[in-house]
Design a protein around this motif. Structure first.
Motif, short mmCIF file in Angstrom:
data_model
loop_
_atom_site.label_atom_id
_atom_site.label_comp_id
_atom_site.label_asym_id
_atom_site.label_seq_id
_atom_site.Cartn_x
_atom_site.Cartn_y
_atom_site.Cartn_z
N PRO A 13 37.70 -8.88 -71.68
CA PRO A 13 36.25 -8.69 -71.56
C PRO A 13 35.92 -7.75 -70.40
O PRO A 13 36.74 -7.51 -69.53
N GLY A 14 34.75 -7.22 -70.42
CA GLY A 14 34.31 -6.33 -69.35
C GLY A 14 34.50 -4.88 -69.72
O GLY A 14 33.58 -4.22 -70.18
N ILE A 15 35.72 -4.39 -69.55
CA ILE A 15 35.98 -2.98 -69.82
C ILE A 15 35.79 -2.66 -71.30
O ILE A 15 35.14 -1.68 -71.65
N LEU A 16 36.35 -3.47 -72.18
CA LEU A 16 36.20 -3.20 -73.61
C LEU A 16 34.76 -3.39 -74.08
O LEU A 16 34.32 -2.74 -75.02
N ASP A 17 34.02 -4.27 -73.41
CA ASP A 17 32.60 -4.40 -73.73
C ASP A 17 31.87 -3.10 -73.41
O ASP A 17 30.97 -2.68 -74.15
N LEU A 18 32.25 -2.44 -72.33
CA LEU A 18 31.66 -1.13 -71.99
C LEU A 18 32.05 -0.08 -73.03
O LEU A 18 31.24 0.77 -73.38
N VAL A 19 33.29 -0.15 -73.50
CA VAL A 19 33.73 0.78 -74.55
C VAL A 19 32.91 0.56 -75.81
O VAL A 19 32.47 1.52 -76.45
#
Length: 191
Positions: free
Chosen positions: A35-41
């Motif tokens: 979660p976090g980075i891939l949510d931004l992607v």
């Protein structure tokens, strides 16, 4: 740039937005693990997809302007105006976008130019994906995106085919002219 080329670009935008919807669905599923980075992607992919959706919608409307009438224009206007609102004010933007897609799907069904099934898939997928995104239901969100992608791909391929068919028929018409006594005369044979 010719109308045929504009329709081809719109068709390409629809097909690319479909590919991005599939990619977004895949990344969204892996966002559970990281979660976090891939949510931004996922958010970035949605924004890029929105740009392609704008051009696709304009082409879908352009090819059937007369046939969709005021309802088609209303649907297009709501959907296009809602695209930036989905990024800036999602709770307001998404319902307006859904209303625009619904109106455009009805107008598209009446027009019988592009496949009605494609617009209805897009609408049905959006009706699943949008609430699922707000509720954090990643599997339903991804499923909705896949259905959306299938609908837009179908419409994009249909628009591309219409542009090709129209260019072939206009090419054939250009090869034939009428003589003074009203008979058709072939100017040049096709190879």
């Amino acid at each position: 740039m010719s109308t045929k080329d504009l329709f081809r670009l719109s068709a390409l935008a629809a097909i690319l937005s479909s590919g991005l919807a599939f990619l977004t669905a895949l990344v969204s599923m892996f966002a559970v693990l990281i979660p976090g980075i891939l949510d931004l992607v996922v958010t970035g992919l949605v924004w890029i997809t929105d740009l392609f959706i704008f051009f696709a919608l304009v082409g879908f409307y352009g090819v059937q302007t007369r046939e969709t009438g005021g309802l088609g224009l209303a649907g297009l206007t709501l959907a296009v105006l809602a695209i930036p609102a989905t990024v800036l004010v999602p709770p307001l933007g998404f319902p307006v976008f859904l209303m625009g897609i619904l109106l455009f799907a009805i107008a598209n069904m009446r027009a019988r130019v592009l496949p009605a099934g494609g617009m209805w898939l897009w609408f049905a997928g959006a009706m699943v994906a949008v609430p699922a995104a707000f509720l954090g239901l990643r599997i339903l969100f991804a499923l909705g995106l896949v259905v959306i992608g299938c609908g837009r791909a179908w419409l994009g391929i249909a628009l591309w085919s219409l542009a090709e068919r129209d260019s072939e028929s206009s090419h054939r018409e250009a090869l034939v002219t009428s003589t003074a006594d009203g008979r058709a005369r072939v100017i040049q044979s096709e190879s």
